[in-house]
Design an enzyme around this catalytic site. Structure first.
Site, short mmCIF file in Angstrom:
data_model
loop_
_atom_site.label_atom_id
_atom_site.label_comp_id
_atom_site.label_asym_id
_atom_site.label_seq_id
_atom_site.Cartn_x
_atom_site.Cartn_y
_atom_site.Cartn_z
N TYR A 1 0.88 -1.18 0.00
CA TYR A 1 0.00 0.00 0.00
C TYR A 1 0.91 1.23 0.00
O TYR A 1 1.50 1.60 1.01
CB TYR A 1 -0.91 0.03 1.22
CG TYR A 1 -1.94 -1.08 1.30
CD1 TYR A 1 -2.27 -1.85 0.19
CD2 TYR A 1 -2.61 -1.34 2.49
CE1 TYR A 1 -3.22 -2.86 0.28
CE2 TYR A 1 -3.57 -2.35 2.58
CZ TYR A 1 -3.86 -3.10 1.47
OH TYR A 1 -4.80 -4.10 1.56
N PRO B 1 -15.66 -4.26 3.31
CA PRO B 1 -16.97 -4.54 3.93
C PRO B 1 -18.03 -3.49 3.59
O PRO B 1 -19.22 -3.74 3.75
CB PRO B 1 -16.67 -4.54 5.44
CG PRO B 1 -15.45 -3.68 5.58
CD PRO B 1 -14.64 -3.92 4.34
N LEU B 2 -17.57 -2.33 3.11
CA LEU B 2 -18.52 -1.28 2.71
C LEU B 2 -18.63 -1.21 1.18
O LEU B 2 -19.06 -0.20 0.63
CB LEU B 2 -18.06 0.08 3.26
CG LEU B 2 -17.85 0.12 4.79
CD1 LEU B 2 -17.30 1.48 5.22
CD2 LEU B 2 -19.16 -0.17 5.51
N1 LIG Z 1 -6.81 -8.80 1.20
C1 LIG Z 1 -7.01 -8.00 0.18
O1 LIG Z 1 -6.75 -8.33 -0.97
C2 LIG Z 1 -7.59 -6.65 0.41
C3 LIG Z 1 -8.17 -5.96 -0.68
C4 LIG Z 1 -8.73 -4.71 -0.45
C5 LIG Z 1 -8.71 -4.17 0.82
N2 LIG Z 1 -8.14 -4.85 1.86
C6 LIG Z 1 -8.17 -4.30 3.23
O2 LIG Z 1 -9.52 -4.13 3.59
C7 LIG Z 1 -9.72 -2.78 4.05
C8 LIG Z 1 -11.14 -2.36 3.75
O3 LIG Z 1 -11.37 -2.35 2.35
P1 LIG Z 1 -11.47 -1.00 1.51
O4 LIG Z 1 -10.83 0.10 2.26
O5 LIG Z 1 -10.97 -1.31 0.17
O6 LIG Z 1 -13.03 -0.79 1.33
P2 LIG Z 1 -14.25 -0.49 2.33
O7 LIG Z 1 -13.81 -0.59 3.73
O8 LIG Z 1 -15.37 -1.33 1.86
O9 LIG Z 1 -14.63 1.01 1.93
C9 LIG Z 1 -13.73 2.07 2.05
C10 LIG Z 1 -14.46 3.29 1.51
O10 LIG Z 1 -15.58 3.57 2.34
C11 LIG Z 1 -15.55 4.91 2.78
N3 LIG Z 1 -16.02 4.93 4.16
C12 LIG Z 1 -15.49 4.30 5.24
N4 LIG Z 1 -16.23 4.52 6.34
C13 LIG Z 1 -17.26 5.31 5.95
C14 LIG Z 1 -18.36 5.89 6.61
N5 LIG Z 1 -18.57 5.69 7.93
N6 LIG Z 1 -19.20 6.69 5.91
C15 LIG Z 1 -19.02 6.89 4.57
N7 LIG Z 1 -17.99 6.36 3.88
C16 LIG Z 1 -17.11 5.58 4.56
C17 LIG Z 1 -14.12 5.36 2.66
O11 LIG Z 1 -14.04 6.73 2.39
P3 LIG Z 1 -13.45 7.77 3.48
O12 LIG Z 1 -11.98 7.65 3.37
O13 LIG Z 1 -14.00 9.07 3.02
O14 LIG Z 1 -13.99 7.35 4.81
C18 LIG Z 1 -13.61 4.53 1.48
O15 LIG Z 1 -13.87 5.20 0.28
C19 LIG Z 1 -8.65 -1.98 3.30
O16 LIG Z 1 -8.42 -0.74 3.88
C20 LIG Z 1 -7.48 -2.95 3.35
O17 LIG Z 1 -6.81 -2.83 4.59
C21 LIG Z 1 -7.59 -6.08 1.67
#
Ligand SMILES: NC(=O)c1ccc[n+]([C@@H]2O[C@H](COP(=O)([O-])OP(=O)(O)OC[C@H]3O[C@@H](n4cnc5c(N)ncnc54)[C@H](OP(=O)(O)O)[C@@H]3O)[C@@H](O)[C@H]2O)c1
Length: 298
Positions: free
Chosen positions: A72, A221-222
């Site tokens: 990252y 998860p979002l």
């Molecule tokens: N193992 C893997 O291959 C893999 C792949 C992808 C991700 N991951 C891990 O999983 C974590 C979570 O996945 P992700 O970050 O891709 O997606 P996510 O958690 O589904 O969504 C993140 C998005 O949601 C927004 N968000 C978060 N909280 C919010 C709220 N309370 N209200 C409105 N918007 C909100 C964020 O924007 P803001 O910044 O504006 O809050 C961001 O744009 C990652 O950070 C990473 O550590 C792992």
């Protein structure tokens, strides 16, 4: 998705007590650090000061599980975590992953030969400033069934654990066949697959984790934010339930995920301290039967 109602075998009333992540006790809501980098998980954040503040607030409000990866940035998320929190407080569980790397233009490269996995672990230890990590996920980049390479990858992860470089092994982006194959070779701390209200393709993996008491830590998860975006005229099930229960859409998505199984943890990614606080507060939300039935229509 209406035909696929998840089995809610766990937290009918959401919980605030600890959950298990392999040998570690953690809070149900952790933090995904991927959103702390620049766009597309590449380069530095727009506001480094705010990213550092967010990480410190996270620990202050009880977050004890941060998901990251050396790729990252690359190195950006890990360096921010290190700058904000090192020396790490006791009980903070840093979880990283190996299997990929970034090229100089941000492209994601597969980096999953056994020697590359070892290098990936070393890169994480260096950038986080530690000599061992609680958990590292083997992130599969190829969509092949369990094969000789998978055996070699598992052997490399087991060797790293035997050497004391990592304490727990996780798998990411795997099928139930990979999981069943891997548990014949080693204990697993967790599985990290994509899973959310709009994508339940990993249901068999979640079910297997629940049966075996392995933490299931869905990434995105979002739905990368699309489940969370609020809109005044939102008549989706998530929006309707959120309005009735007086909370946000993100909180509904998180509460639903935690209600799936006593072994589910969440790591929502955010660059906003306000969103972080909101996400952590989702543990106080209890989804009633009507809410669960409505959300099953998502
Ligand atoms: N193992 C893997 O291959 C893999 C792949 C992808 C991700 N991951 C891990 O999983 C974590 C979570 O996945 P992700 O970050 O891709 O997606 P996510 O958690 O589904 O969504 C993140 C998005 O949601 C927004 N968000 C978060 N909280 C919010 C709220 N309370 N209200 C409105 N918007 C909100 C964020 O924007 P803001 O910044 O504006 O809050 C961001 O744009 C990652 O950070 C990473 O550590 C792992």
């Amino acid at each position: 998705m209406a035909d696929h109602v998840p089995r809610l075998s766990g937290r009918s009333e959401n919980i605030v007590e600890s959950s298990r992540l392999g040998p570690f006790a953690v809070q149900p809501v952790g933090l995904g650090a991927m959103q702390l980098t620049g766009p597309g998980a590449f380069g530095p954040p727009r506001d480094r000061h705010e990213a550092i503040r967010l990480l410190r607030v996270a620990v202050d409000i009880g977050v004890d599980h941060i998901d990251t990866a050396q790729y990252y940035g690359p190195d950006v998320a890990n360096q921010l975590i290190r700058d904000a929190l090192h020396p790490y407080p006791p009980g903070l569980i840093l979880v990283s992953k190996v299997g990929a790397r970034r090229d100089s233009r941000g492209g994601v490269l597969t980096w999953d030969e056994p020697a590359q996995l070892c290098q990936g672990i070393e890169d994480n230890l260096r950038s986080l400033g530690v000599d061992h990590l609680p958990v590292v996920n083997l992130r599969l980049m190829r969509s092949t069934p369990p094969d000789a390479l998978f055996d070699d990858q598992l052997a490399a992860m087991i060797a790293a654990r035997d050497e004391g470089l990592i304490q727990g092994i996780g798998l990411s982006n795997v099928t139930a066949a990979h999981l069943l194959h891997a548990v014949q070779e080693t204990d697993l701390a967790c599985v990290q697959n994509a899973y959310h209200l709009g994508n339940r393709r990993s249901q068999p993996v979640l079910d297997e984790c629940t049966r075996r008491g392995i933490a299931f830590v869905p990434f995105a998860p979002l739905a990368s934010g699309s489940l969370a975006h609020n809109s005044g005229s939102d008549d989706s099930p998530v929006g309707i339930v959120a309005r009735r229960l007086g909370c946000t859409r993100a909180q509904i998505a998180i509460a639903w995920t935690l209600a799936l199984s006593p072994h589910t943890l969440v790591i929502p990614g955010t660059s906003s301290t306000a969103h972080l606080r909101e996400n952590v507060a989702a543990t106080t939300i209890s989804l009633d039967a009507d809410a669960l039935a409505q959300l099953a229509e998502t």
